[in-house]
Design a protein around this motif. Structure first.
Motif, PDB file in Angstrom:
ATOM      1  N   PRO A  85       0.829  -1.200   0.000  1.00  0.00           N
ATOM      2  CA  PRO A  85       0.000   0.000   0.000  1.00  0.00           C
ATOM      3  C   PRO A  85       0.867   1.255   0.000  1.00  0.00           C
ATOM      4  CG  PRO A  85      -0.756  -1.561   1.653  1.00  0.00           C
ATOM      5  CD  PRO A  85       0.560  -2.070   1.117  1.00  0.00           C
ATOM      6  N   GLY A  86       0.359   2.313  -0.630  1.00  0.00           N
ATOM      7  CA  GLY A  86       1.094   3.569  -0.710  1.00  0.00           C
ATOM      8  C   GLY A  86       1.176   4.279   0.626  1.00  0.00           C
ATOM      9  N   ASP A  87       1.898   5.381   0.627  1.00  0.00           N
ATOM     10  CA  ASP A  87       2.082   6.150   1.846  1.00  0.00           C
ATOM     11  C   ASP A  87       0.955   7.143   2.099  1.00  0.00           C
ATOM     12  OD1 ASP A  87       4.458   4.871   2.318  1.00  0.00           O
ATOM     13  OD2 ASP A  87       5.687   6.430   1.401  1.00  0.00           O
TER      14      ASP A  87
ATOM     15  N   ASP B 103     -10.416  -0.829   4.817  1.00  0.00           N
ATOM     16  CA  ASP B 103      -9.715  -1.726   3.888  1.00  0.00           C
ATOM     17  C   ASP B 103     -10.354  -1.665   2.505  1.00  0.00           C
ATOM     18  OD1 ASP B 103      -7.530  -2.842   5.228  1.00  0.00           O
ATOM     19  OD2 ASP B 103      -8.747  -4.439   6.117  1.00  0.00           O
ATOM     20  N   GLY B 104     -11.668  -1.568   2.474  1.00  0.00           N
ATOM     21  CA  GLY B 104     -12.391  -1.552   1.215  1.00  0.00           C
ATOM     22  C   GLY B 104     -12.083  -0.358   0.333  1.00  0.00           C
ATOM     23  N   ILE B 105     -11.793   0.778   0.941  1.00  0.00           N
ATOM     24  CA  ILE B 105     -11.508   1.972   0.129  1.00  0.00           C
ATOM     25  C   ILE B 105     -10.016   2.276   0.030  1.00  0.00           C
ATOM     26  CG2 ILE B 105     -13.750   3.000   0.650  1.00  0.00           C
ATOM     27  CD1 ILE B 105     -11.991   5.118   2.291  1.00  0.00           C
ATOM     28  N   GLY B 106      -9.209   1.501   0.720  1.00  0.00           N
ATOM     29  CA  GLY B 106      -7.764   1.735   0.659  1.00  0.00           C
ATOM     30  C   GLY B 106      -7.246   2.682   1.716  1.00  0.00           C
ATOM     31  N   ALA B 107      -7.998   2.869   2.797  1.00  0.00           N
ATOM     32  CA  ALA B 107      -7.543   3.698   3.917  1.00  0.00           C
ATOM     33  C   ALA B 107      -6.860   2.763   4.920  1.00  0.00           C
ATOM     34  CB  ALA B 107      -8.716   4.450   4.555  1.00  0.00           C
ATOM     35  N   PHE B 108      -5.682   2.290   4.533  1.00  0.00           N
ATOM     36  CA  PHE B 108      -5.030   1.215   5.275  1.00  0.00           C
ATOM     37  C   PHE B 108      -4.526   1.636   6.655  1.00  0.00           C
ATOM     38  CE2 PHE B 108      -4.425  -0.158   0.748  1.00  0.00           C
ATOM     39  CZ  PHE B 108      -5.401  -1.146   0.798  1.00  0.00           C
ATOM     40  N   ALA B 109      -4.176   2.901   6.842  1.00  0.00           N
ATOM     41  CA  ALA B 109      -3.745   3.359   8.173  1.00  0.00           C
ATOM     42  C   ALA B 109      -4.912   3.310   9.150  1.00  0.00           C
ATOM     43  CB  ALA B 109      -3.159   4.763   8.093  1.00  0.00           C
ATOM     44  N   ILE B 110      -6.091   3.692   8.691  1.00  0.00           N
ATOM     45  CA  ILE B 110      -7.282   3.594   9.546  1.00  0.00           C
ATOM     46  C   ILE B 110      -7.567   2.130   9.847  1.00  0.00           C
ATOM     47  CG2 ILE B 110      -9.795   3.876   9.629  1.00  0.00           C
ATOM     48  CD1 ILE B 110      -9.485   6.551   8.255  1.00  0.00           C
ATOM     49  N   ALA B 111      -7.483   1.272   8.842  1.00  0.00           N
ATOM     50  CA  ALA B 111      -7.757  -0.155   9.046  1.00  0.00           C
ATOM     51  C   ALA B 111      -6.815  -0.745  10.091  1.00  0.00           C
ATOM     52  CB  ALA B 111      -7.638  -0.909   7.728  1.00  0.00           C
ATOM     53  N   LYS B 112      -5.542  -0.401   9.994  1.00  0.00           N
ATOM     54  CA  LYS B 112      -4.556  -0.929  10.949  1.00  0.00           C
ATOM     55  C   LYS B 112      -4.847  -0.422  12.364  1.00  0.00           C
ATOM     56  CE  LYS B 112       0.357  -1.158  11.889  1.00  0.00           C
ATOM     57  NZ  LYS B 112       1.702  -0.764  11.487  1.00  0.00           N
ATOM     58  N   ALA B 113      -5.130   0.874  12.480  1.00  0.00           N
ATOM     59  CA  ALA B 113      -5.422   1.448  13.804  1.00  0.00           C
ATOM     60  C   ALA B 113      -6.716   0.876  14.376  1.00  0.00           C
ATOM     61  CB  ALA B 113      -5.486   2.972  13.709  1.00  0.00           C
ATOM     62  N   ALA B 114      -7.722   0.689  13.529  1.00  0.00           N
ATOM     63  CA  ALA B 114      -8.990   0.114  13.988  1.00  0.00           C
ATOM     64  C   ALA B 114      -8.798  -1.320  14.455  1.00  0.00           C
ATOM     65  CB  ALA B 114     -10.033   0.188  12.878  1.00  0.00           C
TER      66      ALA B 114
ATOM     67  N   ASP C 181      -5.185   4.846  -0.593  1.00  0.00           N
ATOM     68  CA  ASP C 181      -4.519   4.265  -1.748  1.00  0.00           C
ATOM     69  C   ASP C 181      -5.440   4.475  -2.949  1.00  0.00           C
ATOM     70  OD1 ASP C 181      -3.698   2.484  -3.793  1.00  0.00           O
ATOM     71  OD2 ASP C 181      -2.754   1.167  -2.318  1.00  0.00           O
ATOM     72  N   HIS C 182      -5.090   5.425  -3.804  1.00  0.00           N
ATOM     73  CA  HIS C 182      -5.946   5.803  -4.924  1.00  0.00           C
ATOM     74  C   HIS C 182      -6.100   4.674  -5.944  1.00  0.00           C
ATOM     75  CE1 HIS C 182      -6.015  10.306  -4.117  1.00  0.00           C
ATOM     76  NE2 HIS C 182      -5.360   9.757  -3.120  1.00  0.00           N
ATOM     77  N   VAL C 183      -5.069   3.893  -6.117  1.00  0.00           N
ATOM     78  CA  VAL C 183      -5.151   2.763  -7.052  1.00  0.00           C
ATOM     79  C   VAL C 183      -6.155   1.738  -6.530  1.00  0.00           C
ATOM     80  CG1 VAL C 183      -3.862   0.862  -8.118  1.00  0.00           C
ATOM     81  CG2 VAL C 183      -2.823   3.139  -7.931  1.00  0.00           C
ATOM     82  N   HIS C 184      -6.077   1.451  -5.251  1.00  0.00           N
ATOM     83  CA  HIS C 184      -7.010   0.499  -4.642  1.00  0.00           C
ATOM     84  C   HIS C 184      -8.442   1.025  -4.750  1.00  0.00           C
ATOM     85  CE1 HIS C 184      -8.258  -2.697  -1.875  1.00  0.00           C
ATOM     86  NE2 HIS C 184      -9.039  -1.782  -1.324  1.00  0.00           N
ATOM     87  N   LEU C 185      -8.643   2.289  -4.417  1.00  0.00           N
ATOM     88  CA  LEU C 185      -9.977   2.885  -4.492  1.00  0.00           C
ATOM     89  C   LEU C 185     -10.514   2.810  -5.924  1.00  0.00           C
ATOM     90  CD1 LEU C 185     -12.330   4.440  -3.211  1.00  0.00           C
ATOM     91  CD2 LEU C 185     -11.037   6.554  -3.628  1.00  0.00           C
ATOM     92  N   ALA C 186      -9.688   3.147  -6.899  1.00  0.00           N
ATOM     93  CA  ALA C 186     -10.123   3.081  -8.300  1.00  0.00           C
ATOM     94  C   ALA C 186     -10.471   1.653  -8.694  1.00  0.00           C
ATOM     95  CB  ALA C 186      -9.034   3.644  -9.212  1.00  0.00           C
ATOM     96  N   ARG C 187      -9.689   0.705  -8.215  1.00  0.00           N
ATOM     97  CA  ARG C 187      -9.951  -0.702  -8.522  1.00  0.00           C
ATOM     98  C   ARG C 187     -11.293  -1.132  -7.929  1.00  0.00           C
ATOM     99  NH1 ARG C 187      -5.553  -2.366  -6.909  1.00  0.00           N
ATOM    100  NH2 ARG C 187      -6.064  -3.063  -4.829  1.00  0.00           N
ATOM    101  N   MET C 188     -11.552  -0.720  -6.709  1.00  0.00           N
ATOM    102  CA  MET C 188     -12.785  -1.118  -6.036  1.00  0.00           C
ATOM    103  C   MET C 188     -14.023  -0.454  -6.632  1.00  0.00           C
ATOM    104  SD  MET C 188     -11.690  -3.371  -4.036  1.00  0.00           S
ATOM    105  CE  MET C 188     -13.064  -3.742  -2.984  1.00  0.00           C
ATOM    106  N   THR C 189     -13.845   0.686  -7.280  1.00  0.00           N
ATOM    107  CA  THR C 189     -14.973   1.403  -7.886  1.00  0.00           C
ATOM    108  C   THR C 189     -14.959   1.292  -9.411  1.00  0.00           C
ATOM    109  OG1 THR C 189     -13.720   3.470  -7.851  1.00  0.00           O
ATOM    110  CG2 THR C 189     -15.170   3.025  -5.963  1.00  0.00           C
ATOM    111  N   LEU C 190     -14.134   0.405  -9.928  1.00  0.00           N
ATOM    112  CA  LEU C 190     -14.003   0.182 -11.371  1.00  0.00           C
ATOM    113  C   LEU C 190     -13.681   1.476 -12.120  1.00  0.00           C
ATOM    114  CD1 LEU C 190     -16.909  -2.367 -11.926  1.00  0.00           C
ATOM    115  CD2 LEU C 190     -14.470  -2.850 -11.675  1.00  0.00           C
TER     116      LEU C 190
END
Length: 130
Positions: free
Chosen positions: A19-21, A78-89, A25-34
């Protein structure tokens, strides 16, 4: 019928290995929203609202309820690529499941910091384009 463009197909073809810094993660978000920008905006708006609702539970509810709310937030992040929030949660969820109030308080502070950074990026992404 949904029309799938090559850009959308490229976006879902393969996830990044690391995941990006950025807060999102814009790539992940774009992938999830096609690659659908309108859908990205809608998802980010809903996520922003969800943060407020779940944080109220995470901060004030008994451990089992806080753990469930943190788990829900982790999955959404995790679904939108907000991995720092996911880790903290995930840290909040674990501390709450164990009933460790001191660790939970520390984890909630880390979650607040991740949310703050992510909200700044969401505001930027949702800013009207002139």
């Amino acid at each position: 019928m949904i029309e799938v463009t090559q850009t959308a197909l490229d976006a879902v073809a393969s996830p990044p290995l690391i995941p990006g810094d950025r807060p999102i993660d814009h790539v992940h978000l774009a992938r999830m929203t096609l690659g659908d920008r309108a859908l990205e905006r809608e998802v980010l708006t809903l996520f922003e609202r969800q943060i407020g609702l779940l944080m109220a539970r995470i901060e004030t509810a008994p451990h089992p309820v806080a753990a469930a709310a943190a788990h829900t937030l982790k999955g959404s992040a995790d679904g939108i690529g907000a991995f720092a929030i996911a880790k903290a949660a995930a840290e909040v969820e674990q501390a709450a499941r164990e009933g460790d109030m001191a660790r939970r308080s520390f984890a909630v502070e880390a979650l607040r910091a991740a949310i703050s950074e992510t909200r700044t990026e969401i505001a930027e992404l949702l800013r009207p384009v002139c």
